[in-house]
Design a protein around this motif. Sequence first.
Motif, PDB file in Angstrom:
ATOM      1  N   GLY A  14       2.134  -1.816  -9.277  1.00 32.36           N
ATOM      2  CA  GLY A  14       3.022  -2.953  -9.404  1.00 32.36           C
ATOM      3  C   GLY A  14       3.813  -3.253  -8.140  1.00 32.36           C
ATOM      4  O   GLY A  14       4.736  -4.058  -8.156  1.00 32.36           O
ATOM      5  N   VAL A  15       3.459  -2.598  -7.053  1.00 32.96           N
ATOM      6  CA  VAL A  15       4.121  -2.803  -5.770  1.00 32.96           C
ATOM      7  C   VAL A  15       3.332  -3.856  -4.999  1.00 32.96           C
ATOM      8  O   VAL A  15       2.107  -3.853  -5.005  1.00 32.96           O
ATOM      9  N   ALA A  16       4.028  -4.757  -4.326  1.00 31.75           N
ATOM     10  CA  ALA A  16       3.365  -5.800  -3.541  1.00 31.75           C
ATOM     11  C   ALA A  16       2.411  -5.178  -2.524  1.00 31.75           C
ATOM     12  O   ALA A  16       2.713  -4.148  -1.918  1.00 31.75           O
ATOM     13  N   LEU A  17       1.264  -5.807  -2.331  1.00 30.02           N
ATOM     14  CA  LEU A  17       0.240  -5.280  -1.434  1.00 30.02           C
ATOM     15  C   LEU A  17       0.656  -5.266   0.034  1.00 30.02           C
ATOM     16  O   LEU A  17      -0.007  -4.614   0.846  1.00 30.02           O
ATOM     17  N   ASP A  18       1.731  -5.930   0.381  1.00 31.46           N
ATOM     18  CA  ASP A  18       2.105  -5.964   1.798  1.00 31.46           C
ATOM     19  C   ASP A  18       2.450  -4.589   2.352  1.00 31.46           C
ATOM     20  O   ASP A  18       2.430  -4.382   3.565  1.00 31.46           O
ATOM     21  N   TYR A  19       2.697  -3.593   1.492  1.00 28.91           N
ATOM     22  CA  TYR A  19       2.955  -2.241   1.997  1.00 28.91           C
ATOM     23  C   TYR A  19       1.748  -1.699   2.748  1.00 28.91           C
ATOM     24  O   TYR A  19       1.884  -0.880   3.654  1.00 28.91           O
ATOM     25  N   ASP A  24     -11.732  -1.359   4.714  1.00 29.33           N
ATOM     26  CA  ASP A  24     -10.435  -0.930   5.233  1.00 29.33           C
ATOM     27  C   ASP A  24      -9.562  -2.140   5.565  1.00 29.33           C
ATOM     28  O   ASP A  24      -9.590  -2.671   6.678  1.00 29.33           O
ATOM     29  N   GLY A  25      -8.772  -2.570   4.609  1.00 25.02           N
ATOM     30  CA  GLY A  25      -7.906  -3.714   4.798  1.00 25.02           C
ATOM     31  C   GLY A  25      -6.840  -3.496   5.842  1.00 25.02           C
ATOM     32  O   GLY A  25      -6.549  -4.375   6.651  1.00 25.02           O
ATOM     33  N   ARG A  26      -6.249  -2.311   5.857  1.00 25.66           N
ATOM     34  CA  ARG A  26      -5.208  -2.014   6.847  1.00 25.66           C
ATOM     35  C   ARG A  26      -5.783  -2.038   8.255  1.00 25.66           C
ATOM     36  O   ARG A  26      -5.213  -2.643   9.161  1.00 25.66           O
ATOM     37  N   GLY A  27      -6.926  -1.407   8.434  1.00 24.39           N
ATOM     38  CA  GLY A  27      -7.562  -1.402   9.749  1.00 24.39           C
ATOM     39  C   GLY A  27      -7.909  -2.807  10.203  1.00 24.39           C
ATOM     40  O   GLY A  27      -7.703  -3.165  11.372  1.00 24.39           O
ATOM     41  N   ALA A  28      -8.434  -3.608   9.290  1.00 29.21           N
ATOM     42  CA  ALA A  28      -8.793  -4.992   9.614  1.00 29.21           C
ATOM     43  C   ALA A  28      -7.547  -5.788   9.990  1.00 29.21           C
ATOM     44  O   ALA A  28      -7.562  -6.559  10.955  1.00 29.21           O
TER      45      ALA A  28
END
Length: 87
Positions: free
Chosen positions: A4-9, A72-76
């Motif tokens: 339930g935490v926003a994905l922006d983390y 890998d969303g963070r890496g991208a």
Amino acid sequence: GVDGVALDYVIQKNGLPEGYIYTSEAERRKYKILREGAEFKVDNKKVWQIIKKLVSGTNVWSCIEKYDKKEDGRGAWMALCAYYDGQ
């Protein structure tokens, strides 16, 4: 995200200023989440899916294509930031 935490983390830069005071419990949870474990993997994959949908077939796809196999969303995201920041 999963908890339930926003994905922006997933794409946040590391660290907050020393002595930072959280404005809410939700904000505290967001910044205290570790970027590892099963929940992060699910959220990171979701971020990848969003980014891929937005840039697939564009001129910046080649910048992040190497993250496709691991989703890998963070890496991208970091690669896109470096690209647009001219690094």
